[in-house]
Scaffold this motif. Structure first.
Motif, PDB file in Angstrom:
ATOM      1  N   GLN A 230       1.545  -6.973  -4.771  1.00 46.42           N
ATOM      2  CA  GLN A 230       1.513  -5.555  -4.443  1.00 46.42           C
ATOM      3  C   GLN A 230       0.302  -4.861  -5.063  1.00 46.42           C
ATOM      4  N   ASN A 231      -0.602  -5.630  -5.649  1.00 42.03           N
ATOM      5  CA  ASN A 231      -1.776  -5.060  -6.296  1.00 42.03           C
ATOM      6  C   ASN A 231      -2.892  -4.798  -5.291  1.00 42.03           C
ATOM      7  N   ALA A 232      -3.678  -3.778  -5.563  1.00 45.31           N
ATOM      8  CA  ALA A 232      -4.853  -3.487  -4.735  1.00 45.31           C
ATOM      9  C   ALA A 232      -5.940  -4.520  -5.028  1.00 45.31           C
ATOM     10  N   PRO A 233      -6.748  -4.873  -4.038  1.00 44.82           N
ATOM     11  CA  PRO A 233      -7.828  -5.831  -4.287  1.00 44.82           C
ATOM     12  C   PRO A 233      -8.890  -5.252  -5.205  1.00 44.82           C
ATOM     13  N   ASN A 234      -9.615  -6.142  -5.862  1.00 46.06           N
ATOM     14  CA  ASN A 234     -10.723  -5.731  -6.727  1.00 46.06           C
ATOM     15  C   ASN A 234     -11.952  -6.549  -6.373  1.00 46.06           C
ATOM     16  N   SER A 235     -13.037  -6.351  -7.104  1.00 43.85           N
ATOM     17  CA  SER A 235     -14.306  -7.002  -6.768  1.00 43.85           C
ATOM     18  C   SER A 235     -14.263  -8.510  -6.897  1.00 43.85           C
ATOM     19  N   SER A 237     -11.316 -10.323  -6.196  1.00 44.10           N
ATOM     20  CA  SER A 237     -10.195 -10.860  -5.410  1.00 44.10           C
ATOM     21  C   SER A 237     -10.697 -11.973  -4.509  1.00 44.10           C
ATOM     22  N   GLN A 238      -9.961 -13.089  -4.484  1.00 42.08           N
ATOM     23  CA  GLN A 238     -10.392 -14.225  -3.667  1.00 42.08           C
ATOM     24  C   GLN A 238      -9.703 -14.256  -2.305  1.00 42.08           C
ATOM     25  N   ARG A 239      -8.471 -13.802  -2.251  1.00 44.11           N
ATOM     26  CA  ARG A 239      -7.746 -13.734  -0.989  1.00 44.11           C
ATOM     27  C   ARG A 239      -7.256 -12.302  -0.804  1.00 44.11           C
ATOM     28  N   ILE A 240      -7.594 -11.706   0.335  1.00 42.96           N
ATOM     29  CA  ILE A 240      -7.229 -10.323   0.604  1.00 42.96           C
ATOM     30  C   ILE A 240      -6.300 -10.279   1.810  1.00 42.96           C
ATOM     31  N   VAL A 241      -5.195  -9.576   1.650  1.00 41.13           N
ATOM     32  CA  VAL A 241      -4.165  -9.486   2.688  1.00 41.13           C
ATOM     33  C   VAL A 241      -4.228  -8.104   3.335  1.00 41.13           C
ATOM     34  N   TYR A 242      -4.184  -8.082   4.670  1.00 36.11           N
ATOM     35  CA  TYR A 242      -4.245  -6.847   5.449  1.00 36.11           C
ATOM     36  C   TYR A 242      -2.911  -6.600   6.138  1.00 36.11           C
ATOM     37  N   GLU A 243      -2.368  -5.420   5.927  1.00 38.94           N
ATOM     38  CA  GLU A 243      -1.143  -4.961   6.572  1.00 38.94           C
ATOM     39  C   GLU A 243      -1.556  -3.967   7.665  1.00 38.94           C
ATOM     40  N   VAL A 244      -1.256  -4.305   8.909  1.00 35.78           N
ATOM     41  CA  VAL A 244      -1.761  -3.566  10.066  1.00 35.78           C
ATOM     42  C   VAL A 244      -0.591  -3.227  10.975  1.00 35.78           C
ATOM     43  N   LYS A 245      -0.672  -2.072  11.634  1.00 35.39           N
ATOM     44  CA  LYS A 245       0.415  -1.636  12.504  1.00 35.39           C
ATOM     45  C   LYS A 245      -0.101  -1.243  13.873  1.00 35.39           C
ATOM     46  N   LYS A 246       0.709  -1.533  14.886  1.00 30.12           N
ATOM     47  CA  LYS A 246       0.456  -1.015  16.231  1.00 30.12           C
ATOM     48  C   LYS A 246       1.308   0.231  16.406  1.00 30.12           C
ATOM     49  N   LEU A 247       0.660   1.364  16.548  1.00 33.52           N
ATOM     50  CA  LEU A 247       1.389   2.624  16.672  1.00 33.52           C
ATOM     51  C   LEU A 247       1.943   2.804  18.085  1.00 33.52           C
TER      52      LEU A 247
END
Length: 247
Positions: A230-235, A237-247
């Motif tokens: 649940q942490n925000a990425p930093n400089s 970060s090796q793996r970044i997860v994107y949470e995306v929604k279709k409105l």
């Protein structure tokens, strides 16, 4: 997209022993529940040997799996619990479903295998097309930092009594392409070792490129995470997860 993992599909699970699929599934389940998706139809895009697909099925989702490698899907179909899952031999940038789904997940840097920005955009547009309104897309990428400072021009080895592999990387910061040269020696029943050679290519995508492609595809970015936390990425970060929604 070219067909990767042809030579070592049978070895893939052994080589990814350190991937915490249960944690990834729990993270995904938590995110989907937050959006009111407690069950329903979910596509595991670039599902590989189906380990995450099966973990999400245990959470109560009706799962579909799609992957470019028929060899990987063959392994997936033989796993316990796979009988009720439809596995499709399709690529990320050219998949076709029979109807819409409530969520799409794409993990373990599969998106980085889309080495052309056009293929990335096409993939996101297909996701938007097959997501129900309110549906969620969750994907991760290897970060630019990981390619330039961790993977770039490094060599890794791994050895057990049954498997030895050598993994060499060549990263070009100008093209942002990383070539991965993999050589495996696998113990056969005869007592001899079989050699398998694979070459893979991944692309490092900037956060701005991913956001732009998502916007063009008609998808809305909700949040970004440092790996499956649940942490925000930093400089770094090796793996970044994107949470995306279709409105």
């Amino acid at each position: 997209m070219t067909n990767s993992y042809q030579g070592f599909a049978q070895l893939y699970d052994a080589l990814t022993f350190d991937v915490d699929y249960k944690n990834i599934a729990s993270f995904i389940h938590e995110i989907l529940q937050k959006h009111g998706i407690k069950s329903g139809l979910v596509l595991d895009l670039a599902c590989g040997t189906g380990t995450l697909t099966l973990e999400l099925a245990k959470k109560g989702y009706e799962m579909l799996g799609a992957d470019l490698s028929e060899d990987m899907l063959s392994v997936a179909r033989q796993k316990e619990g796979a009988e009720g899952i439809l596995f499709l031999n399709q690529s990320m940038d050219d998949f076709e479903l029979y109807g819409t789904v409530d969520a799409i997940v794409c993990v373990l840097d599969s998106i980085n295998y889309l080495t052309e920005p056009e293929a990335l955009l096409k993939t996101f547009r297909l996701c938007a097309n097959y997501l129900n309104p309110g549906g969620i897309l969750l994907f991760d990428v290897n970060s630019e930092y990981k390619f330039s400072s961790v993977l770039g021009n490094q060599t890794y080895t791994y050895e057990t009594d049954e498997i030895f592999y050598n993994w060499e990387n060549e990263y070009d910061p100008e093209s942002r392409l990383c070539d991965l040269y993999l050589t495996f020696f696998c113990l056969e029943e005869s007592g001899l070792y079989r050699r398998v050679d694979e070459v893979h290519t991944q692309r490092a995508y900037a956060d701005s490129e991913l956001k732009d492609a998502l916007e063009k595809a008609g998808l809305t970015l909700v949040a970004i995470y440092d790996g499956y936390t649940q942490n925000a990425p930093n400089s770094e970060s090796q793996r970044i997860v994107y949470e995306v929604k279709k409105l």
